[in-house]
Write a protein that holds these residues in place. Structure first.
Motif, PDB file in Angstrom:
ATOM      1  N   THR A  74      18.881   1.785  -1.542  1.00 11.31           N
ATOM      2  CA  THR A  74      18.498   1.787  -2.958  1.00 11.31           C
ATOM      3  C   THR A  74      17.038   2.203  -3.121  1.00 11.31           C
ATOM      4  O   THR A  74      16.712   3.026  -3.994  1.00 11.31           O
ATOM      5  CB  THR A  74      18.719   0.393  -3.578  1.00 11.31           C
ATOM      6  OG1 THR A  74      20.102   0.061  -3.497  1.00 11.31           O
ATOM      7  CG2 THR A  74      18.291   0.396  -5.050  1.00 11.31           C
ATOM      8  N   ALA A  75      16.162   1.660  -2.292  1.00 14.98           N
ATOM      9  CA  ALA A  75      14.746   2.026  -2.361  1.00 14.98           C
ATOM     10  C   ALA A  75      14.566   3.520  -2.101  1.00 14.98           C
ATOM     11  O   ALA A  75      13.842   4.205  -2.840  1.00 14.98           O
ATOM     12  CB  ALA A  75      13.950   1.216  -1.343  1.00 14.98           C
ATOM     13  N   ILE A  78      15.691   5.561  -5.070  1.00 19.90           N
ATOM     14  CA  ILE A  78      14.709   5.531  -6.159  1.00 19.90           C
ATOM     15  C   ILE A  78      13.524   6.444  -5.838  1.00 19.90           C
ATOM     16  O   ILE A  78      13.064   7.195  -6.700  1.00 19.90           O
ATOM     17  CB  ILE A  78      14.248   4.091  -6.413  1.00 19.90           C
ATOM     18  CG1 ILE A  78      15.418   3.260  -6.945  1.00 19.90           C
ATOM     19  CG2 ILE A  78      13.085   4.059  -7.411  1.00 19.90           C
ATOM     20  CD1 ILE A  78      15.187   1.771  -6.906  1.00 19.90           C
ATOM     21  N   ILE A 134      12.330  -5.647  -5.489  1.00 21.34           N
ATOM     22  CA  ILE A 134      11.543  -4.578  -6.110  1.00 21.34           C
ATOM     23  C   ILE A 134      10.080  -4.564  -5.653  1.00 21.34           C
ATOM     24  O   ILE A 134       9.542  -3.485  -5.353  1.00 21.34           O
ATOM     25  CB  ILE A 134      11.648  -4.640  -7.646  1.00 21.34           C
ATOM     26  CG1 ILE A 134      13.097  -4.358  -8.067  1.00 21.34           C
ATOM     27  CG2 ILE A 134      10.686  -3.654  -8.307  1.00 21.34           C
ATOM     28  CD1 ILE A 134      13.353  -4.462  -9.556  1.00 21.34           C
ATOM     29  N   TRP A 137       9.721  -2.730  -2.537  1.00 17.19           N
ATOM     30  CA  TRP A 137       9.987  -1.295  -2.698  1.00 17.19           C
ATOM     31  C   TRP A 137       8.745  -0.537  -3.168  1.00 17.19           C
ATOM     32  O   TRP A 137       8.626   0.664  -2.950  1.00 17.19           O
ATOM     33  CB  TRP A 137      11.125  -1.066  -3.702  1.00 17.19           C
ATOM     34  CG  TRP A 137      12.452  -1.624  -3.271  1.00 17.19           C
ATOM     35  CD1 TRP A 137      12.797  -2.064  -2.024  1.00 17.19           C
ATOM     36  CD2 TRP A 137      13.615  -1.820  -4.085  1.00 17.19           C
ATOM     37  NE1 TRP A 137      14.097  -2.513  -2.008  1.00 17.19           N
ATOM     38  CE2 TRP A 137      14.633  -2.373  -3.258  1.00 17.19           C
ATOM     39  CE3 TRP A 137      13.901  -1.578  -5.431  1.00 17.19           C
ATOM     40  CZ2 TRP A 137      15.901  -2.690  -3.745  1.00 17.19           C
ATOM     41  CZ3 TRP A 137      15.170  -1.887  -5.920  1.00 17.19           C
ATOM     42  CH2 TRP A 137      16.157  -2.434  -5.079  1.00 17.19           C
ATOM     43  N   THR A 138       7.831  -1.237  -3.845  1.00 16.75           N
ATOM     44  CA  THR A 138       6.642  -0.565  -4.383  1.00 16.75           C
ATOM     45  C   THR A 138       5.566  -0.334  -3.323  1.00 16.75           C
ATOM     46  O   THR A 138       4.600   0.397  -3.574  1.00 16.75           O
ATOM     47  CB  THR A 138       6.018  -1.388  -5.530  1.00 16.75           C
ATOM     48  OG1 THR A 138       5.531  -2.627  -5.007  1.00 16.75           O
ATOM     49  CG2 THR A 138       7.027  -1.658  -6.633  1.00 16.75           C
ATOM     50  N   SER A 188      13.976   0.964 -10.834  1.00 17.94           N
ATOM     51  CA  SER A 188      14.427  -0.013  -9.830  1.00 17.94           C
ATOM     52  C   SER A 188      15.270  -1.105 -10.480  1.00 17.94           C
ATOM     53  O   SER A 188      16.336  -1.485  -9.967  1.00 17.94           O
ATOM     54  CB  SER A 188      13.218  -0.637  -9.123  1.00 17.94           C
ATOM     55  OG  SER A 188      12.456   0.337  -8.438  1.00 17.94           O
TER      56      SER A 188
END
Length: 200
Positions: A74-75, A78, A134, A137-138, A188
């Protein structure tokens, strides 16, 4: 078509795009080979497509559990969709590549993001996606921002016009970066929400 075969096909497409782009950049540049190489790896597009290629390679040939952990795909999805979105909205009109460069350009910014999205839809473990993932992920995009700003300060090279401190100043660059971060977080959250809906 099995997941491994699809992973292998996507990996080959990714490696072809990245390696060919490197060849075209080094070949067509008037700067030194070393500087051209550093600049090549200063593009979020290149780094993200490289991550995609490595991910699919591991999916095709390895059974490492970390690669299959929910949220990793998923990351990556994105990240690559951010690449595609910013290119289509902001950067596409800034140049008009032709020939092999146009093919590679479309692969890096359009085709590969679509392929990764399809792969995410088919194979991600959406049930275990969480909003708590999330912040982690950043980390990659934030580290990237710090890297290009620090290197740009010393080299005066900024890979994208919206982070060009020389032209815009730090205030505007941080504003631009903030809105990209907002877009990233919003996207996200949308993926987590969609993933949970699809898993039901």
């Amino acid at each position: 078509m099995t997941q491994r075969i699809l992973s292998l096909i996507f990996a080959l497409i990714g490696w072809f795009a990245v390696i060919t782009q490197y060849y075209l950049m080094v070949k067509g540049n008037q700067i030194s080979f070393t500087e051209a190489t550093i600049r090549f790896f200063s593009y979020f597009t290149i780094l993200t497509n490289l991550i995609v290629a490595v991910y699919f390679t591991f999916q095709a040939f390895s059974s490492f559990s970390i690669i299959k952990k929910s949220g990793i795909l998923t990351a990556i999805t994105i990240y690559i969709l951010i690449v595609g979105s910013i290119y289509q909205i902001i950067l596409r009109s800034t140049w008009n590549p032709t020939g092999l460069q146009r093919l590679v350009d479309e692969l890096l910014h359009t085709i590969i993001p679509i392929l990764v999205l399809i792969y995410w839809y088919k194979f991600e473990n959406k049930r275990d996606l969480s909003y708590k993932q999330i912040p982690s992920w950043t980390i990659y995009p934030l580290l990237y921002l710090f890297y290009i700003l620090i290197r740009g300060h010393f080299s005066d090279f900024y890979p994208y016009p919206f982070v060009n401190v020389t032209d815009l100043g730090y205030s505007q660059v941080f504003i631009n970066s903030f809105w990209i971060l907002v877009f990233f977080i919003g996207l996200s959250m949308l993926f987590v929400r969609i993933g949970k809906a699809l898993s039901k």
